[in-house]
Design an enzyme around this catalytic site. Structure first.
Site, mmCIF file in Angstrom:
data_model
loop_
_atom_site.group_PDB
_atom_site.id
_atom_site.type_symbol
_atom_site.label_atom_id
_atom_site.label_comp_id
_atom_site.label_asym_id
_atom_site.label_seq_id
_atom_site.Cartn_x
_atom_site.Cartn_y
_atom_site.Cartn_z
ATOM 1 N N LEU A 18 0.865 -1.186 0.000
ATOM 2 C CA LEU A 18 0.000 0.000 0.000
ATOM 3 C C LEU A 18 0.898 1.232 0.000
ATOM 4 O O LEU A 18 1.093 1.900 1.001
ATOM 5 C CB LEU A 18 -0.941 -0.030 1.208
ATOM 6 C CG LEU A 18 -2.175 0.860 1.144
ATOM 7 C CD1 LEU A 18 -2.961 0.640 -0.138
ATOM 8 C CD2 LEU A 18 -3.079 0.607 2.334
ATOM 9 N N HIS A 19 1.485 1.503 -1.176
ATOM 10 C CA HIS A 19 2.422 2.605 -1.352
ATOM 11 C C HIS A 19 1.715 3.741 -2.078
ATOM 12 O O HIS A 19 0.494 3.797 -2.092
ATOM 13 C CB HIS A 19 3.649 2.085 -2.108
ATOM 14 C CG HIS A 19 4.806 3.025 -2.116
ATOM 15 N ND1 HIS A 19 5.186 3.766 -1.021
ATOM 16 C CD2 HIS A 19 5.681 3.364 -3.102
ATOM 17 C CE1 HIS A 19 6.242 4.516 -1.334
ATOM 18 N NE2 HIS A 19 6.554 4.279 -2.596
ATOM 19 N N ALA A 20 2.430 4.629 -2.704
ATOM 20 C CA ALA A 20 1.883 5.861 -3.275
ATOM 21 C C ALA A 20 0.681 5.666 -4.206
ATOM 22 O O ALA A 20 -0.422 6.103 -3.901
ATOM 23 C CB ALA A 20 2.977 6.637 -3.993
ATOM 24 N N SER A 23 -2.247 3.722 -2.661
ATOM 25 C CA SER A 23 -2.854 4.514 -1.587
ATOM 26 C C SER A 23 -3.782 5.589 -2.148
ATOM 27 O O SER A 23 -4.867 5.826 -1.618
ATOM 28 C CB SER A 23 -1.781 5.177 -0.718
ATOM 29 O OG SER A 23 -1.063 4.218 0.013
#
Length: 100
Positions: A18-20, A23
């Site tokens: 759940l990164h940039a 997200s």
């Protein structure tokens, strides 16, 4: 009378977790619903506001983690279904619909 919370869990399969980009997609979809939505990497919490991009990115939930999602409100069931589908589809399905 309060509406009971609905919840689910879904395996994070995105390579970066759940990164940039994931997200942003997740919070953007969450904001389409009137329900209060929270996520956690553990069933017991801590729970964070799924509509806050800063808080969601700060979780840094990695690939292989079971993501717990819970929602309370009129469209909680729809929110849970849409958000879990987004994660299950590796954040690729732009057609996942949101309510409100």
């Amino acid at each position: 009378m309060s509406v009971p919370a609905q919840s689910t869990k879904v395996l994070m399969i995105h390579e970066a977790g759940l990164h940039a980009r994931p997200s942003v997609k997740f919070t953007k979809l969450a904001k389409r619903f009137g329900a209060a939505i929270e996520i956690s990497a553990q069933e017991e919490g801590p729970w964070i506001d799924a509509k806050s991009i800063v808080k969601v990115m700060a979780t840094r939930i990695p690939k292989g983690t079971m993501l717990h999602i819970r929602a309370t409100g009129e469209d909680a069931g729809e929110a849970i279904a849409a958000l879990s589908a987004l994660v299950e589809q590796d954040f690729e399905d732009e057609t996942v619909e949101g309510g409100a």
